[in-house]
Design a protein around this motif. Structure first.
Motif, mmCIF file in Angstrom:
data_model
loop_
_atom_site.group_PDB
_atom_site.id
_atom_site.type_symbol
_atom_site.label_atom_id
_atom_site.label_comp_id
_atom_site.label_asym_id
_atom_site.label_seq_id
_atom_site.Cartn_x
_atom_site.Cartn_y
_atom_site.Cartn_z
ATOM 1 N N VAL A 105 0.856 -1.181 0.000
ATOM 2 C CA VAL A 105 0.000 0.000 0.000
ATOM 3 C C VAL A 105 0.898 1.238 0.000
ATOM 4 N N SER A 106 0.716 2.085 -0.994
ATOM 5 C CA SER A 106 1.537 3.292 -1.076
ATOM 6 C C SER A 106 0.987 4.373 -0.148
ATOM 7 N N ARG A 107 1.752 5.439 0.028
ATOM 8 C CA ARG A 107 1.303 6.556 0.852
ATOM 9 C C ARG A 107 0.043 7.193 0.285
ATOM 10 N N ALA A 108 -0.114 7.096 -1.041
ATOM 11 C CA ALA A 108 -1.297 7.688 -1.688
ATOM 12 C C ALA A 108 -2.503 6.755 -1.665
ATOM 13 N N GLY A 109 -2.296 5.524 -1.182
ATOM 14 C CA GLY A 109 -3.409 4.582 -1.107
ATOM 15 C C GLY A 109 -3.489 3.606 -2.265
ATOM 16 N N ALA A 110 -2.457 3.586 -3.118
ATOM 17 C CA ALA A 110 -2.424 2.614 -4.213
ATOM 18 C C ALA A 110 -2.066 1.247 -3.645
ATOM 19 N N VAL A 111 -2.740 0.204 -4.147
ATOM 20 C CA VAL A 111 -2.633 -1.124 -3.539
ATOM 21 C C VAL A 111 -2.210 -2.165 -4.559
ATOM 22 N N GLY A 112 -1.418 -3.137 -4.106
ATOM 23 C CA GLY A 112 -1.079 -4.300 -4.910
ATOM 24 C C GLY A 112 0.162 -4.111 -5.759
ATOM 25 N N ALA A 113 0.539 -5.194 -6.433
ATOM 26 C CA ALA A 113 1.739 -5.165 -7.276
ATOM 27 C C ALA A 113 1.634 -4.118 -8.372
ATOM 28 N N TRP A 114 0.410 -3.869 -8.851
ATOM 29 C CA TRP A 114 0.209 -2.897 -9.928
ATOM 30 C C TRP A 114 -0.239 -1.533 -9.426
ATOM 31 N N GLN A 115 -0.242 -1.370 -8.089
ATOM 32 C CA GLN A 115 -0.486 -0.060 -7.477
ATOM 33 C C GLN A 115 -1.731 0.646 -8.037
ATOM 34 N N PHE A 116 -2.852 -0.040 -7.958
ATOM 35 C CA PHE A 116 -4.113 0.552 -8.399
ATOM 36 C C PHE A 116 -4.696 1.442 -7.306
ATOM 37 N N MET A 117 -5.117 2.638 -7.696
ATOM 38 C CA MET A 117 -5.938 3.451 -6.821
ATOM 39 C C MET A 117 -7.348 2.868 -6.827
ATOM 40 N N TYR A 118 -8.135 3.210 -5.815
ATOM 41 C CA TYR A 118 -9.480 2.652 -5.673
ATOM 42 C C TYR A 118 -10.329 2.880 -6.919
ATOM 43 N N SER A 119 -10.391 4.129 -7.381
ATOM 44 C CA SER A 119 -11.282 4.465 -8.501
ATOM 45 C C SER A 119 -10.851 3.771 -9.790
ATOM 46 N N THR A 120 -9.545 3.703 -10.038
ATOM 47 C CA THR A 120 -9.060 3.052 -11.261
ATOM 48 C C THR A 120 -9.306 1.549 -11.191
ATOM 49 N N GLY A 121 -9.073 0.954 -10.023
ATOM 50 C CA GLY A 121 -9.333 -0.471 -9.862
ATOM 51 C C GLY A 121 -10.787 -0.808 -10.123
ATOM 52 N N LYS A 122 -11.703 -0.008 -9.562
ATOM 53 C CA LYS A 122 -13.131 -0.239 -9.781
ATOM 54 C C LYS A 122 -13.494 -0.060 -11.255
ATOM 55 N N HIS A 123 -12.903 0.957 -11.881
ATOM 56 C CA HIS A 123 -13.190 1.215 -13.296
ATOM 57 C C HIS A 123 -12.800 0.027 -14.174
ATOM 58 N N TYR A 124 -11.737 -0.660 -13.795
ATOM 59 C CA TYR A 124 -11.267 -1.800 -14.582
ATOM 60 C C TYR A 124 -11.757 -3.138 -14.033
ATOM 61 N N GLY A 125 -12.855 -3.092 -13.294
ATOM 62 C CA GLY A 125 -13.584 -4.311 -12.951
ATOM 63 C C GLY A 125 -13.100 -5.074 -11.738
ATOM 64 N N LEU A 126 -12.225 -4.480 -10.923
ATOM 65 C CA LEU A 126 -11.740 -5.185 -9.742
ATOM 66 C C LEU A 126 -12.715 -5.001 -8.575
ATOM 67 N N THR A 127 -12.996 -6.082 -7.866
ATOM 68 C CA THR A 127 -13.842 -6.029 -6.678
ATOM 69 C C THR A 127 -13.034 -5.467 -5.513
ATOM 70 N N ILE A 128 -13.571 -4.430 -4.872
ATOM 71 C CA ILE A 128 -12.889 -3.815 -3.734
ATOM 72 C C ILE A 128 -13.943 -3.519 -2.672
ATOM 73 N N ASN A 129 -13.905 -4.266 -1.580
ATOM 74 C CA ASN A 129 -14.820 -4.024 -0.472
ATOM 75 C C ASN A 129 -14.152 -4.446 0.832
ATOM 76 N N SER A 130 -14.931 -4.566 1.895
ATOM 77 C CA SER A 130 -14.341 -4.846 3.207
ATOM 78 C C SER A 130 -13.747 -6.251 3.313
ATOM 79 N N LEU A 131 -14.194 -7.193 2.458
ATOM 80 C CA LEU A 131 -13.699 -8.562 2.524
ATOM 81 C C LEU A 131 -12.758 -8.932 1.384
ATOM 82 N N VAL A 132 -12.939 -8.293 0.227
ATOM 83 C CA VAL A 132 -12.180 -8.657 -0.972
ATOM 84 C C VAL A 132 -11.544 -7.415 -1.572
#
Length: 204
Positions: free
Chosen positions: A1-28
């Motif tokens: 997790v970066s200081r800006a909140g980017a997550v994972g090996a590909w450093q996706f921000m929340y909005s970009t991850g959601k835009h590209y179909g990734l599930t992001i919630n409290s469990l997944v």
């Protein structure tokens, strides 16, 4: 997790991850899933290449966003070459693209520089099974005798060790292939194992 909140090996921000179909919630959080996140990153990079027609600009936009790249292009007088807009880009992006190029070069030419790949710590042969009801990773590990940390490493997208599978929205669990037959044979026992502890209705 970066200081800006980017997550994972590909450093996706929340909005970009959601835009590209990734599930992001409290469990997944599929930004942590190396397979799903890589597919999404490839689509994102493909779209960025479609915007610029240049891979170094696409990589720059991946790192700092198309808005910052477009701003750098305008400030440079309309130049569309990474090295010509270099000093108009954010400092981090100026290092990101050369580092990406260096990593790609090293991956393809390591043997020319007497570099040896490190041995893998995860099993090479991995299997996946779709889960259609709630399952806790410890139900799997305690029945099959699989180390919990190994299963967590193979399923990093499950933030609380819970796979929230349903008939309408199943999720995959990955584990070493040699456990596939045992999982199938013991499936009923696995789902029933300590289910009242892991999924206490009074706490839901």
């Amino acid at each position: 997790v970066s200081r800006a909140g980017a997550v994972g090996a590909w450093q996706f921000m929340y909005s970009t991850g959601k835009h590209y179909g990734l599930t992001i919630n409290s469990l997944v959080d599929e930004r942590r899933d190396p397979v799903e996140a890589t597919h999404s990153a490839a689509r994102f990079l493909r779209d960025l290449y479609g915007m610029y027609g240049d891979w170094t600009l696409a990589l720059a936009a991946y790192n700092c966003g198309p808005g910052n790249v477009n701003k750098a292009i305008r400030r440079s007088g309309g130049r569309r070459d990474f090295w010509e807009i270099y000093y108009y880009l954010p400092r981090e992006t100026r290092g990101y693209v050369p580092a990406f190029i260096a990593a790609s070069y090293t991956m393809n030419h390591y043997q020319d520089h007497l570099i040896s790949p490190a041995p893998l710590s995860l099993p090479r042969a991995v299997d996946s099974i779709m889960i259609f009801e709630e399952l806790h990773l410890k139900q799997v590990t305690e029945v099959l005798g699989l180390p919990i940390n190994e299963l967590r490493d193979m399923n990093p997208q499950y933030r609380a060790d819970i796979i929230p599978g349903t008939a309408r929205h199943p999720y995959a669990i990955k584990f070493p292939m040699e456990y596939t037959a045992s999982f199938i044979d013991l499936q009923d026992s696995i789902f029933a194992y300590k289910d009242s502890i892991f999924f206490d209705p009074s706490k839901q």
